[in-house]
Design a protein around this motif. Sequence first.
Motif, short mmCIF file in Angstrom:
data_model
loop_
_atom_site.label_atom_id
_atom_site.label_comp_id
_atom_site.label_asym_id
_atom_site.label_seq_id
_atom_site.Cartn_x
_atom_site.Cartn_y
_atom_site.Cartn_z
N MET A 101 0.84 -1.20 0.00
CA MET A 101 0.00 0.00 0.00
C MET A 101 0.87 1.25 0.00
O MET A 101 1.56 1.54 0.97
CB MET A 101 -0.89 -0.01 1.26
N PRO A 102 0.87 2.01 -1.12
CA PRO A 102 1.68 3.24 -1.16
C PRO A 102 1.12 4.30 -0.21
O PRO A 102 -0.10 4.38 -0.02
CB PRO A 102 1.53 3.73 -2.60
N LEU A 103 1.99 5.10 0.33
CA LEU A 103 1.54 6.20 1.20
C LEU A 103 2.49 7.38 1.02
O LEU A 103 3.70 7.21 0.87
CB LEU A 103 1.54 5.75 2.67
N GLY A 104 1.89 8.58 1.02
CA GLY A 104 2.69 9.80 1.02
C GLY A 104 2.66 10.37 2.43
O GLY A 104 3.08 9.71 3.39
N ASP A 105 2.10 11.60 2.56
CA ASP A 105 2.03 12.23 3.89
C ASP A 105 0.78 11.85 4.66
O ASP A 105 0.53 12.39 5.74
CB ASP A 105 2.10 13.75 3.75
N GLY A 106 -0.05 10.99 4.10
CA GLY A 106 -1.24 10.53 4.83
C GLY A 106 -2.28 11.62 5.03
O GLY A 106 -3.05 11.57 5.99
N SER A 107 -2.34 12.60 4.10
CA SER A 107 -3.30 13.69 4.29
C SER A 107 -4.64 13.43 3.60
O SER A 107 -5.54 14.27 3.66
CB SER A 107 -2.71 15.02 3.80
N ASN A 108 -4.75 12.26 2.97
CA ASN A 108 -6.03 11.94 2.32
C ASN A 108 -6.39 10.48 2.55
O ASN A 108 -6.93 9.83 1.66
CB ASN A 108 -5.94 12.26 0.82
N VAL A 109 -6.11 9.99 3.75
CA VAL A 109 -6.41 8.60 4.06
C VAL A 109 -7.08 8.48 5.43
O VAL A 109 -6.92 9.33 6.31
CB VAL A 109 -5.13 7.71 4.08
N LEU A 166 -5.91 32.69 1.87
CA LEU A 166 -7.28 32.15 1.96
C LEU A 166 -7.29 30.80 2.68
O LEU A 166 -8.13 30.54 3.54
CB LEU A 166 -7.86 31.97 0.55
N ARG A 167 -6.33 29.94 2.31
CA ARG A 167 -6.30 28.60 2.90
C ARG A 167 -6.00 28.68 4.39
O ARG A 167 -6.58 27.94 5.19
CB ARG A 167 -5.28 27.71 2.18
N GLU A 168 -5.06 29.56 4.76
CA GLU A 168 -4.70 29.65 6.18
C GLU A 168 -5.87 30.14 7.02
O GLU A 168 -6.03 29.76 8.17
CB GLU A 168 -3.47 30.56 6.35
C1 LIG Z 1 -5.86 20.51 5.52
C2 LIG Z 1 -5.99 19.76 4.20
C3 LIG Z 1 -6.36 20.45 3.06
C4 LIG Z 1 -6.49 19.77 1.83
N1 LIG Z 1 -6.85 20.49 0.73
C5 LIG Z 1 -7.01 19.86 -0.46
C6 LIG Z 1 -7.41 20.60 -1.62
O1 LIG Z 1 -7.56 21.81 -1.60
N2 LIG Z 1 -7.57 19.90 -2.77
C7 LIG Z 1 -7.38 18.55 -2.85
O2 LIG Z 1 -7.54 18.00 -3.94
N3 LIG Z 1 -6.99 17.84 -1.77
C8 LIG Z 1 -6.81 18.45 -0.58
N4 LIG Z 1 -6.44 17.73 0.53
C9 LIG Z 1 -6.22 16.27 0.40
C10 LIG Z 1 -4.73 15.89 0.22
O3 LIG Z 1 -3.89 16.94 0.60
C11 LIG Z 1 -4.38 15.51 -1.23
O4 LIG Z 1 -5.23 14.49 -1.68
C12 LIG Z 1 -2.92 15.07 -1.38
O5 LIG Z 1 -2.61 14.89 -2.73
C13 LIG Z 1 -2.61 13.78 -0.59
O6 LIG Z 1 -1.20 13.63 -0.58
P1 LIG Z 1 -0.52 12.62 0.42
O7 LIG Z 1 0.94 12.53 0.06
O8 LIG Z 1 -0.80 13.01 1.83
O9 LIG Z 1 -1.26 11.26 0.05
P2 LIG Z 1 -1.74 10.11 1.05
O10 LIG Z 1 -2.83 10.62 1.92
O11 LIG Z 1 -0.55 9.52 1.73
O12 LIG Z 1 -2.33 9.06 0.02
C14 LIG Z 1 -3.55 9.33 -0.64
C15 LIG Z 1 -3.86 8.15 -1.58
O13 LIG Z 1 -2.89 8.11 -2.61
C16 LIG Z 1 -2.20 6.85 -2.61
N5 LIG Z 1 -0.80 7.16 -2.92
C17 LIG Z 1 0.02 8.05 -2.29
N6 LIG Z 1 1.21 8.11 -2.92
C18 LIG Z 1 1.15 7.25 -3.96
C19 LIG Z 1 2.07 6.85 -4.98
N7 LIG Z 1 3.31 7.38 -5.07
N8 LIG Z 1 1.68 5.91 -5.87
C20 LIG Z 1 0.44 5.37 -5.82
N9 LIG Z 1 -0.47 5.69 -4.88
C21 LIG Z 1 -0.12 6.63 -3.96
C22 LIG Z 1 -2.42 6.26 -1.23
O14 LIG Z 1 -2.39 4.83 -1.26
C23 LIG Z 1 -3.81 6.80 -0.90
O15 LIG Z 1 -4.79 5.98 -1.50
C24 LIG Z 1 -6.27 18.37 1.77
C25 LIG Z 1 -5.90 17.68 2.93
C26 LIG Z 1 -5.75 18.36 4.13
C27 LIG Z 1 -5.35 17.61 5.37
#
Ligand SMILES: Cc1cc2nc3c(=O)[nH]c(=O)nc-3n(C[C@H](O)[C@H](O)[C@H](O)COP(=O)(O)OP(=O)(O)OC[C@H]3O[C@@H](n4cnc5c(N)ncnc54)[C@H](O)[C@@H]3O)c2cc1C
Length: 351
Positions: free
Chosen positions: A47-55, A225-227
């Motif tokens: 399971m790939p993961l980046g910063d975990g901001s969308n899981v 705006l975001r802040e």
């Molecule tokens: C405060 C806040 C504001 C946000 N604002 C926005 C916004 O304005 N617009 C928006 O679209 N999103 C927003 N998001 C969501 C998030 O920031 C994005 O979706 C971002 O791209 C997720 O990046 P991540 O590295 O944290 O991915 P993760 O959360 O780590 O992963 C997200 C998904 O991508 C998969 N994944 C990650 N890396 C890879 C890789 N290299 N290869 C294959 N799969 C992978 C993971 O398995 C998971 O399914 C926000 C989140 C937060 C917390």
Amino acid sequence: MIYRDVDMTNSSTLRLISTAAAKLTIHTISDIQDAINFCHEKNLPMMPLGDGSNVILSSTVNACILDMAMLGIDVINENSTNIWVRVGAGENWHEWVTHALSKNWFGLENLALIPGRVGAAPIQNIGAYGIEVASYIDSVEYVDLSRNHVTDLSVLQLKSDECQFSYRNSIFKQHRSNRLITSVTFCLDKVFTPHTDYPSLRQRIVALDVPNPHAVDIFQAVINLREKKLPDPKLLPNAGSFFKNVQINPATLERLLEKYPSLPFYEVNDDQSACVKLPAAWLIEYCGFKGQQIGSLAMHANQALVLINKGLDEGFQNNTAEKVLAFADTIIRSVRQEFDLTLDIEPQFIE
Ligand SMILES: Cc1cc2nc3c(=O)[nH]c(=O)nc-3n(C[C@H](O)[C@H](O)[C@H](O)COP(=O)(O)OP(=O)(O)OC[C@H]3O[C@@H](n4cnc5c(N)ncnc54)[C@H](O)[C@@H]3O)c2cc1C
């Protein structure tokens, strides 16, 4: 390095209690080969993961987490109007946007300050303030993890028009655990064109009283705006927008407007989707959930779309994915009962 029974609580911005079967940090293609061999031997999914901001990480993730840390920013082509830049999946998104701007490579300004890494940006076709990243992606490079017995790993490529990009969606989201994105190639503009149609951004730019806003003005306006609007996950754990906006057809809109004349909506210029979008935040607020707290989970008082985890506050037990999904389900059911519409959860549930 390989870990076992890894504590994942600090690996997502929602900070839910979670452990994973194993975790590997991926810096190079050869690390991917090692990961494939390891997971094949242990019979573990990857399971790939980046910063975990969308899981939403389940309490027990029965998978080997691939922590994507591949770096690099390389110009691969340019002409008088455009530049093609390949960026490693592990690069921080906002730092990449800042770097591009510093080089006068334009297009990503409206996407400033979105958390996460570059490799995750195509997954849900990140978007903000009227721009989706798909417009600036030339191609996505990836490794097919489903061929997990291969010894000679090849990096494959999909051009942008093969990625099936649409609102918060792509081919990678549909097959997310099979395609491991190693880099993204962007095609950016050398000549700046402002995109200020999004209402709150336009208001902000008008208030700044800059007759011809440049890219840096848009970039700064978006950050401001975001802040103001979004809670910082470091201070108040959250995953950004928890629900997607709702896409409907004109007949449904007509039905809804009869009963809810003040219902906001906007047209979508996306060939693949229905032509009207409703802000999920409005639906959630209408059903009384804005600022409402159940246990130590709440919908944010200023931003009804953002689910916040208060479980780390003194006196609370920290939360789990299961509690989050139960809370979300309460909201989904209430919105369905009121409007006969179904809200979709935006972050990926990982178990
Ligand atoms: C405060 C806040 C504001 C946000 N604002 C926005 C916004 O304005 N617009 C928006 O679209 N999103 C927003 N998001 C969501 C998030 O920031 C994005 O979706 C971002 O791209 C997720 O990046 P991540 O590295 O944290 O991915 P993760 O959360 O780590 O992963 C997200 C998904 O991508 C998969 N994944 C990650 N890396 C890879 C890789 N290299 N290869 C294959 N799969 C992978 C993971 O398995 C998971 O399914 C926000 C989140 C937060 C917390």
